[in-house]
Design a protein around this motif. Structure first.
Motif, mmCIF file in Angstrom:
data_model
loop_
_atom_site.group_PDB
_atom_site.id
_atom_site.type_symbol
_atom_site.label_atom_id
_atom_site.label_comp_id
_atom_site.label_asym_id
_atom_site.label_seq_id
_atom_site.Cartn_x
_atom_site.Cartn_y
_atom_site.Cartn_z
ATOM 1 N N ALA A 127 0.841 -1.215 0.000
ATOM 2 C CA ALA A 127 0.000 0.000 0.000
ATOM 3 C C ALA A 127 0.871 1.258 0.000
ATOM 4 O O ALA A 127 0.569 2.235 -0.684
ATOM 5 C CB ALA A 127 -0.920 -0.006 1.221
ATOM 6 N N THR A 128 1.970 1.208 0.752
ATOM 7 C CA THR A 128 2.875 2.370 0.815
ATOM 8 C C THR A 128 3.505 2.634 -0.551
ATOM 9 O O THR A 128 3.554 3.776 -1.031
ATOM 10 C CB THR A 128 4.013 2.111 1.843
ATOM 11 O OG1 THR A 128 3.445 1.620 3.038
ATOM 12 C CG2 THR A 128 4.797 3.369 2.138
ATOM 13 N N LYS A 129 3.969 1.545 -1.184
ATOM 14 C CA LYS A 129 4.646 1.699 -2.479
ATOM 15 C C LYS A 129 3.663 2.102 -3.579
ATOM 16 O O LYS A 129 3.941 3.011 -4.359
ATOM 17 C CB LYS A 129 5.353 0.393 -2.850
ATOM 18 C CG LYS A 129 6.610 0.143 -2.017
ATOM 19 C CD LYS A 129 7.297 -1.137 -2.447
ATOM 20 C CE LYS A 129 8.603 -1.340 -1.709
ATOM 21 N NZ LYS A 129 9.168 -2.677 -1.927
ATOM 22 N N GLN A 130 2.510 1.416 -3.632
ATOM 23 C CA GLN A 130 1.528 1.709 -4.692
ATOM 24 C C GLN A 130 1.061 3.154 -4.652
ATOM 25 O O GLN A 130 0.808 3.771 -5.684
ATOM 26 C CB GLN A 130 0.311 0.798 -4.517
ATOM 27 C CG GLN A 130 0.437 -0.480 -5.312
ATOM 28 C CD GLN A 130 -0.786 -1.365 -5.139
ATOM 29 O OE1 GLN A 130 -1.740 -1.014 -4.460
ATOM 30 N NE2 GLN A 130 -0.733 -2.536 -5.745
ATOM 31 N N ASN A 131 0.939 3.693 -3.432
ATOM 32 C CA ASN A 131 0.423 5.063 -3.282
ATOM 33 C C ASN A 131 1.533 6.103 -3.163
ATOM 34 O O ASN A 131 1.261 7.274 -2.938
ATOM 35 C CB ASN A 131 -0.479 5.143 -2.055
ATOM 36 C CG ASN A 131 -1.763 4.354 -2.232
ATOM 37 O OD1 ASN A 131 -2.645 4.762 -2.966
ATOM 38 N ND2 ASN A 131 -1.841 3.203 -1.590
ATOM 39 N N SER A 132 2.786 5.645 -3.303
ATOM 40 C CA SER A 132 3.954 6.543 -3.153
ATOM 41 C C SER A 132 3.872 7.386 -1.877
ATOM 42 O O SER A 132 4.060 8.617 -1.917
ATOM 43 C CB SER A 132 4.076 7.472 -4.366
ATOM 44 O OG SER A 132 4.136 6.726 -5.537
ATOM 45 N N CYS A 133 3.551 6.728 -0.759
ATOM 46 C CA CYS A 133 3.451 7.463 0.512
ATOM 47 C C CYS A 133 4.846 7.921 0.949
ATOM 48 O O CYS A 133 5.844 7.227 0.728
ATOM 49 C CB CYS A 133 2.827 6.581 1.588
ATOM 50 S SG CYS A 133 1.090 6.229 1.242
ATOM 51 N N ASP A 134 4.880 9.099 1.570
ATOM 52 C CA ASP A 134 6.183 9.654 1.970
ATOM 53 C C ASP A 134 6.471 9.513 3.464
ATOM 54 O O ASP A 134 7.513 9.954 3.947
ATOM 55 C CB ASP A 134 6.281 11.129 1.545
ATOM 56 C CG ASP A 134 5.175 11.994 2.163
ATOM 57 O OD1 ASP A 134 4.454 11.508 3.058
ATOM 58 O OD2 ASP A 134 5.037 13.162 1.740
ATOM 59 N N SER A 135 5.528 8.937 4.207
ATOM 60 C CA SER A 135 5.714 8.813 5.659
ATOM 61 C C SER A 135 4.706 7.814 6.207
ATOM 62 O O SER A 135 3.771 7.424 5.503
ATOM 63 C CB SER A 135 5.513 10.172 6.333
ATOM 64 O OG SER A 135 4.268 10.732 5.924
ATOM 65 N N ILE A 136 4.915 7.409 7.470
ATOM 66 C CA ILE A 136 4.009 6.452 8.126
ATOM 67 C C ILE A 136 3.497 7.089 9.412
ATOM 68 O O ILE A 136 4.279 7.608 10.210
ATOM 69 C CB ILE A 136 4.745 5.134 8.487
ATOM 70 C CG1 ILE A 136 5.436 4.513 7.257
ATOM 71 C CG2 ILE A 136 3.781 4.148 9.138
ATOM 72 C CD1 ILE A 136 4.539 3.938 6.208
ATOM 73 N N PHE A 137 2.174 7.024 9.601
ATOM 74 C CA PHE A 137 1.545 7.558 10.809
ATOM 75 C C PHE A 137 0.781 6.396 11.449
ATOM 76 O O PHE A 137 -0.192 5.910 10.876
ATOM 77 C CB PHE A 137 0.603 8.705 10.425
ATOM 78 C CG PHE A 137 -0.011 9.454 11.584
ATOM 79 C CD1 PHE A 137 0.437 9.281 12.892
ATOM 80 C CD2 PHE A 137 -1.045 10.368 11.365
ATOM 81 C CE1 PHE A 137 -0.122 9.990 13.950
ATOM 82 C CE2 PHE A 137 -1.609 11.088 12.413
ATOM 83 C CZ PHE A 137 -1.156 10.890 13.701
ATOM 84 N N ALA A 138 1.257 5.919 12.605
ATOM 85 C CA ALA A 138 0.595 4.791 13.287
ATOM 86 C C ALA A 138 -0.277 5.319 14.408
ATOM 87 O O ALA A 138 0.197 6.052 15.279
ATOM 88 C CB ALA A 138 1.650 3.851 13.861
#
Ligand SMILES: [Fe+2]
Length: 403
Positions: free
Chosen positions: A95-106
């Protein structure tokens, strides 16, 4: 006393790779402040990792809306189970790669935070999860990681480790590296107030166990002494209030702060036999981690009573306010009595009835192996000591005597 090899190794490791405290926002509205920091740091497309309950409860609506208002494109991932597996992590990486996310918020409990830590590192390191397991395997800095815990006990927001279940081997895999620490965290009582009393009690006792095992570890320091003893004081004062009234926001926030300090303390020092035994019990019977710790804790304190007498007496002086008391044996006993009283007050049972004597041999062997490999304990247990503790945990009798 001479150092054991594990004590020496832990001392070297903690000096070479000191755990840093992340930036922390605390109190009502602190998650919005954390979101503001993310935006100010340039994050525009975070992957929000959470669980389905939190997402559908509406508790995160305000935070998501706030991030969107600030111009963030928030991608939500909520496919997380209580004991997350490699498959959960793989899906979140995708999901992170497909959406080109730049950070993680848990935003979530220990499981959500563990997944988030590993995802942040796996995306930038381009390694299989198996190659990331173990000690110091993160070569490239992870994606920026921000954490809001929704339980107060694990201290995951300030520890350098994550645990993920490998369904192929049916074993828990540890990921340990200082780079698993987040940039910042928020301790937000608004997101903690719906936690039921029995879970608040169990996870709070996990935090107390972290602080006591850190304080009595052979790898300690002035910093650990200060943070662990403060965590212990805050928990004794505020955990009963948070359990009695979940809407007591002051108590909720203070317990969260204590959990943070306790997590930081054990990252700098070590855990001990409570965790070594409880990990095996949870693996056999699925007993919640905090509950298992809570029931085992007074038994291990009884075992350590002589070896840790001065340390336990120090804690009792702090809690009783009697700085002149000098009978350390009596003070250590009073401290153990205080731990038992706290457990009873917040509804922790005296026994774990799911234990089966037929498993004691295996549990004992694995608990001793875990402690030998990982913890700088004040006194080494033998097989019969662990078995006596298991019997006591099973039948609820607190009277134990160790030769
Ligand atoms: Fe723990």
């Amino acid at each position: 006393m001479l150092s054991t090899p594990i004590t020496y190794a832990l001392r070297v490791f903690t000096r070479l790779y000191p755990t840093q405290k992340p930036l922390v926002f605390s109190g009502v509205g602190s998650t919005q402040k954390l979101a503001n920091l993310m935006v100010a740091a340039g994050q525009s497309k975070p992957l929000l990792i959470t669980d389905n309950f939190l997402l559908t409860s509406g508790m995160l609506d305000e935070t998501i809306a706030h991030l969107k208002e600030k111009g963030c494109d928030v991608v939500v991932f909520d496919d997380i189970a209580p004991n997350p597996t490699f498959q959960h992590v793989e899906k979140a990486i995708e999901a992170t790669k497909q959406n080109s996310c730049d950070s993680i918020f848990a935003i979530g409990g220990g499981s959500v935070i563990d997944v988030a830590k590993v995802v942040a590192a796996a995306v930038t390191n381009d390694k299989s999860l198996h190659k990331l397991t173990g000690l110091l395997k993160v070569k490239t800095p992870p994606l920026p990681l921000y954490i809001t815990p929704t339980t107060s006990g694990t201290g995951s927001e300030v520890t350098n480790a994550a645990v993920i279940s490998d369904t192929e081997t049916h074993k828990k895999k540890f990921f340990v590296d200082p780079q698993y620490l987040p940039i910042a965290a928020s301790l937000d009582p608004d997101l903690l107030k719906s936690l039921p009393a029995h879970i608040t009690a169990a996870v709070g006792m996990d935090a107390l166990t972290h602080a006591i095992e850190a304080f009595t570890s052979k790898v300690n320091s002035a910093e650990v002494d200060r943070d662990a003893s403060l965590a212990i004081k805050l928990l004794f004062d505020h955990l009963p209030k948070a359990c009695a009234n979940g809407n007591d926001l002051d108590a909720r926030e203070t317990v969260a702060q204590a959990s943070f300090l306790a997590g930081y303390s054990f990252s700098k020092s070590s855990l001990g036999y409570v965790h070594a035994i409880s990990h095996q019990i949870s693996a056999h019977y699925d007993t919640p981690h905090g509950l298992a710790n809570a029931v085992i804790l007074p038994r291990v304190l009884e075992f350590n009573k002589v070896a840790s007498e001065k340390r336990l007496a120090q804690l009792e002086r702090m809690l009783s306010g009697n700085n002149t008391a000098s009978n350390t044996k009596e003070l250590a006993e009073n401290f153990i009595g205080r731990v038992n009283l706290l457990s009873r007050t917040i509804g922790i049972p005296a026994s774990l009835t799911e234990l089966d004597q037929a498993d004691f041999k295996k549990i004992t062997k694995d608990a001793l192996a875990e402690a030998r490999a990982s913890y700088a304990v004040p006194k080494v247990m033998r097989r019969k000591d662990v078995e006596a503790i298991l019997t006591s945990v099973s039948n609820g009798h607190l009277e134990l005597s160790f030769a």
